[in-house]
Scaffold this motif. Structure first.
Motif, PDB file in Angstrom:
ATOM      1  N   MET A 261      19.562 -70.188   3.224  1.00  0.00           N
ATOM      2  CA  MET A 261      19.635 -71.419   4.015  1.00  0.00           C
ATOM      3  C   MET A 261      18.373 -71.567   4.866  1.00  0.00           C
ATOM      4  SD  MET A 261      22.404 -72.633   6.924  1.00  0.00           S
ATOM      5  CE  MET A 261      23.600 -73.226   5.739  1.00  0.00           C
ATOM      6  N   PRO A 262      17.767 -72.760   4.886  1.00  0.00           N
ATOM      7  CA  PRO A 262      16.577 -72.977   5.725  1.00  0.00           C
ATOM      8  C   PRO A 262      16.923 -72.821   7.211  1.00  0.00           C
ATOM      9  CG  PRO A 262      16.814 -74.729   4.094  1.00  0.00           C
ATOM     10  CD  PRO A 262      18.077 -73.923   4.049  1.00  0.00           C
ATOM     11  N   PRO A 263      16.103 -72.141   7.982  1.00  0.00           N
ATOM     12  CA  PRO A 263      16.386 -71.956   9.414  1.00  0.00           C
ATOM     13  C   PRO A 263      16.571 -73.266  10.174  1.00  0.00           C
ATOM     14  CG  PRO A 263      14.621 -70.504   8.703  1.00  0.00           C
ATOM     15  CD  PRO A 263      14.897 -71.436   7.567  1.00  0.00           C
ATOM     16  N   ASN A 264      15.916 -74.344   9.695  1.00  0.00           N
ATOM     17  CA  ASN A 264      16.041 -75.633  10.362  1.00  0.00           C
ATOM     18  C   ASN A 264      17.453 -76.204  10.264  1.00  0.00           C
ATOM     19  OD1 ASN A 264      13.357 -75.598  11.099  1.00  0.00           O
ATOM     20  ND2 ASN A 264      12.678 -76.758   9.306  1.00  0.00           N
ATOM     21  N   ASP A 265      18.245 -75.698   9.319  1.00  0.00           N
ATOM     22  CA  ASP A 265      19.608 -76.219   9.130  1.00  0.00           C
ATOM     23  C   ASP A 265      20.649 -75.430   9.920  1.00  0.00           C
ATOM     24  OD1 ASP A 265      18.494 -78.009   7.406  1.00  0.00           O
ATOM     25  OD2 ASP A 265      19.042 -76.923   5.587  1.00  0.00           O
ATOM     26  N   LEU A 266      20.221 -74.428  10.694  1.00  0.00           N
ATOM     27  CA  LEU A 266      21.177 -73.569  11.384  1.00  0.00           C
ATOM     28  C   LEU A 266      22.007 -74.330  12.409  1.00  0.00           C
ATOM     29  CD1 LEU A 266      19.369 -70.157  11.965  1.00  0.00           C
ATOM     30  CD2 LEU A 266      21.305 -70.657  10.476  1.00  0.00           C
ATOM     31  N   LYS A 267      21.382 -75.255  13.146  1.00  0.00           N
ATOM     32  CA  LYS A 267      22.115 -76.016  14.151  1.00  0.00           C
ATOM     33  C   LYS A 267      23.210 -76.860  13.503  1.00  0.00           C
ATOM     34  CE  LYS A 267      19.441 -74.562  17.487  1.00  0.00           C
ATOM     35  NZ  LYS A 267      19.903 -73.563  18.445  1.00  0.00           N
ATOM     36  N   LEU A 268      22.875 -77.482  12.377  1.00  0.00           N
ATOM     37  CA  LEU A 268      23.871 -78.272  11.653  1.00  0.00           C
ATOM     38  C   LEU A 268      25.003 -77.385  11.158  1.00  0.00           C
ATOM     39  CD1 LEU A 268      24.832 -80.892  10.302  1.00  0.00           C
ATOM     40  CD2 LEU A 268      23.344 -80.332   8.347  1.00  0.00           C
ATOM     41  N   PHE A 269      24.649 -76.221  10.622  1.00  0.00           N
ATOM     42  CA  PHE A 269      25.672 -75.287  10.144  1.00  0.00           C
ATOM     43  C   PHE A 269      26.582 -74.839  11.280  1.00  0.00           C
ATOM     44  CE2 PHE A 269      27.017 -70.860   9.544  1.00  0.00           C
ATOM     45  CZ  PHE A 269      27.758 -70.980   8.368  1.00  0.00           C
ATOM     46  N   THR A 270      25.990 -74.552  12.442  1.00  0.00           N
ATOM     47  CA  THR A 270      26.772 -74.122  13.596  1.00  0.00           C
ATOM     48  C   THR A 270      27.720 -75.223  14.050  1.00  0.00           C
ATOM     49  OG1 THR A 270      24.974 -72.682  14.333  1.00  0.00           O
ATOM     50  CG2 THR A 270      26.646 -73.243  15.955  1.00  0.00           C
ATOM     51  N   ALA A 271      27.235 -76.471  14.086  1.00  0.00           N
ATOM     52  CA  ALA A 271      28.084 -77.593  14.492  1.00  0.00           C
ATOM     53  C   ALA A 271      29.273 -77.749  13.550  1.00  0.00           C
ATOM     54  CB  ALA A 271      27.263 -78.881  14.535  1.00  0.00           C
ATOM     55  N   ILE A 272      29.018 -77.630  12.243  1.00  0.00           N
ATOM     56  CA  ILE A 272      30.106 -77.733  11.261  1.00  0.00           C
ATOM     57  C   ILE A 272      31.080 -76.581  11.428  1.00  0.00           C
ATOM     58  CG2 ILE A 272      30.637 -77.673   8.799  1.00  0.00           C
ATOM     59  CD1 ILE A 272      27.931 -79.054   8.309  1.00  0.00           C
ATOM     60  N   LEU A 273      30.551 -75.380  11.664  1.00  0.00           N
ATOM     61  CA  LEU A 273      31.392 -74.202  11.851  1.00  0.00           C
ATOM     62  C   LEU A 273      32.302 -74.363  13.070  1.00  0.00           C
ATOM     63  CD1 LEU A 273      31.910 -71.312  10.750  1.00  0.00           C
ATOM     64  CD2 LEU A 273      30.211 -70.493  12.375  1.00  0.00           C
ATOM     65  N   VAL A 274      31.755 -74.877  14.175  1.00  0.00           N
ATOM     66  CA  VAL A 274      32.558 -75.100  15.384  1.00  0.00           C
ATOM     67  C   VAL A 274      33.621 -76.157  15.136  1.00  0.00           C
ATOM     68  CG1 VAL A 274      32.480 -75.940  17.762  1.00  0.00           C
ATOM     69  CG2 VAL A 274      30.746 -74.354  16.961  1.00  0.00           C
ATOM     70  N   ALA A 275      33.260 -77.232  14.433  1.00  0.00           N
ATOM     71  CA  ALA A 275      34.223 -78.292  14.136  1.00  0.00           C
ATOM     72  C   ALA A 275      35.388 -77.761  13.299  1.00  0.00           C
ATOM     73  CB  ALA A 275      33.525 -79.441  13.408  1.00  0.00           C
ATOM     74  N   ILE A 276      35.059 -76.924  12.309  1.00  0.00           N
ATOM     75  CA  ILE A 276      36.122 -76.333  11.476  1.00  0.00           C
ATOM     76  C   ILE A 276      37.009 -75.413  12.305  1.00  0.00           C
ATOM     77  CG2 ILE A 276      36.571 -74.779   9.542  1.00  0.00           C
ATOM     78  CD1 ILE A 276      34.013 -75.855   8.243  1.00  0.00           C
ATOM     79  N   ALA A 277      36.384 -74.572  13.151  1.00  0.00           N
ATOM     80  CA  ALA A 277      37.155 -73.646  13.978  1.00  0.00           C
ATOM     81  C   ALA A 277      38.056 -74.393  14.966  1.00  0.00           C
ATOM     82  CB  ALA A 277      36.208 -72.718  14.729  1.00  0.00           C
ATOM     83  N   LEU A 278      37.551 -75.496  15.536  1.00  0.00           N
ATOM     84  CA  LEU A 278      38.354 -76.282  16.474  1.00  0.00           C
ATOM     85  C   LEU A 278      39.541 -76.948  15.791  1.00  0.00           C
ATOM     86  CD1 LEU A 278      35.625 -77.995  18.681  1.00  0.00           C
ATOM     87  CD2 LEU A 278      37.437 -76.493  19.498  1.00  0.00           C
ATOM     88  N   SER A 279      39.365 -77.308  14.534  1.00  0.00           N
ATOM     89  CA  SER A 279      40.437 -78.002  13.816  1.00  0.00           C
ATOM     90  C   SER A 279      41.432 -77.051  13.163  1.00  0.00           C
ATOM     91  CB  SER A 279      39.839 -78.918  12.744  1.00  0.00           C
ATOM     92  OG  SER A 279      39.098 -78.171  11.792  1.00  0.00           O
TER      93      SER A 279
END
Length: 295
Positions: A261-279
């Motif tokens: 995964m490109p390092p520039n996409d880490l923030k997007l991945f983290t946001a998706i991960l948090v959204a999944i965990a919250l749901s």
């Protein structure tokens, strides 16, 4: 491979201190405090500029924590005394701290590669590698902070802070000064975040004015992942879950980077991960309801 695993866990331990600060506001006080994105680089900036000026490491770290406490107090005063919503108060403090951090450092980046830090001191003292030294410092810091938090929030004052976050109306009915409890909670929280910033800066070998970007998302990810995977049966278990959640988050990040995964996409991945965990709680309840209807 061993060094990569140890390094990943070590970084998780360092960032766990920041996650404990986010946990204090997000779960204990029930406040979304965005000022942590400013106090994290503030702690890094204060520690870095003092260490670069050949000041003692312990003094630099202590002053970094005090600076974070002062920033948290500003957010708390905006919230409690000026009645500005907590979310906006955090944003205002975060924006103001960007300029403060630049003034503290005098430039956007302060290197520490030629200065002695707590990690290089640990390396020379115990004769270990950099990754092992980071693990030792991170483990000791998490252990000390966790024990102090567990003790403090079992005291009358700590219980009053927890009661304020749980039910402020009932807390006021019991004679608790809820405004003071919010101030203390935000003070402690941002002090922990600044401590994490000071340690991460020493570990990375530099402090940067932009290193706080996305801090709140990383903290939330650690808290929520820890809660989902390890539970919240008691306050002690909750603290341990947050620390383990931070380690798991760092392991996940290391794995996705290894997968390409490109390092520039880490923030997007983290946001998706948090959204999944919250749901996840909602998803679990839906599955449980569907299973109950089926039978």
């Amino acid at each position: 491979m061993f060094d990569l695993v140890v390094s990943t866990i070590s970084q998780g331990l360092l960032w766990a201190i920041m996650a404990l600060g986010v946990f204090l506001t997000f779960r204990v006080l029930d406040i979304a405090d965005l000022s942590v994105e400013g106090t994290f680089p503030l702690g890094a900036a204060v520690a870095a500029i003092l260490i670069a000026s050949d000041q003692p490491i312990w003094l630099a770290t202590l002053l970094a924590v005090l600076a974070g406490c002062a920033a948290g107090t500003v957010t708390a005063i905006l919230t409690t005394k000026l009645k500005i919503p907590a979310l906006l108060s955090g944003i205002l403090t975060m924006i103001g701290l960007y300029s403060v951090n630049l003034m503290v450092m005098g430039k956007a980046n302060v290197p520490l590669l030629r200065n002695e830090t707590i990690f290089t001191l640990t390396e020379s003292t115990f004769g270990v590698s950099q990754s092992i030294a980071t693990f030792i410092v991170g483990f000791c810091a998490c252990l000390i902070v966790g024990l102090i938090m567990y003790w403090f929030f079992g005291t009358v004052l700590g219980t009053a802070i927890r009661a304020t976050g749980c039910n402020p109306q009932m807390a006021r009915a019991q004679g608790i000064n809820t405004d003071l409890m919010v101030i203390l909670g935000l003070l402690i929280s941002n002090g922990l975040v600044a401590l994490a910033g000071a340690l991460v800066a020493q570990s990375n070998g530099f402090a940067d004015v932009g290193m706080g970007t996305g801090t709140i998302v990383i903290g939330l990810a650690s808290v929520i992942i820890g809660e989902v995977l390890f539970g919240t049966r008691s306050f002690k278990n909750w603290l341990i879950s947050v620390v383990l959640g931070s380690i798991v988050y760092r392991i996940v990040i290391a794995l996705v980077l290894e997968m390409g995964m490109p390092p520039n996409d880490l923030k997007l991945f983290t946001a998706i991960l948090v959204a999944i965990a919250l749901s996840l709680p909602l998803i679990r309840s839906k599955f449980a309801y569907m299973k109950q209807r089926r039978y």
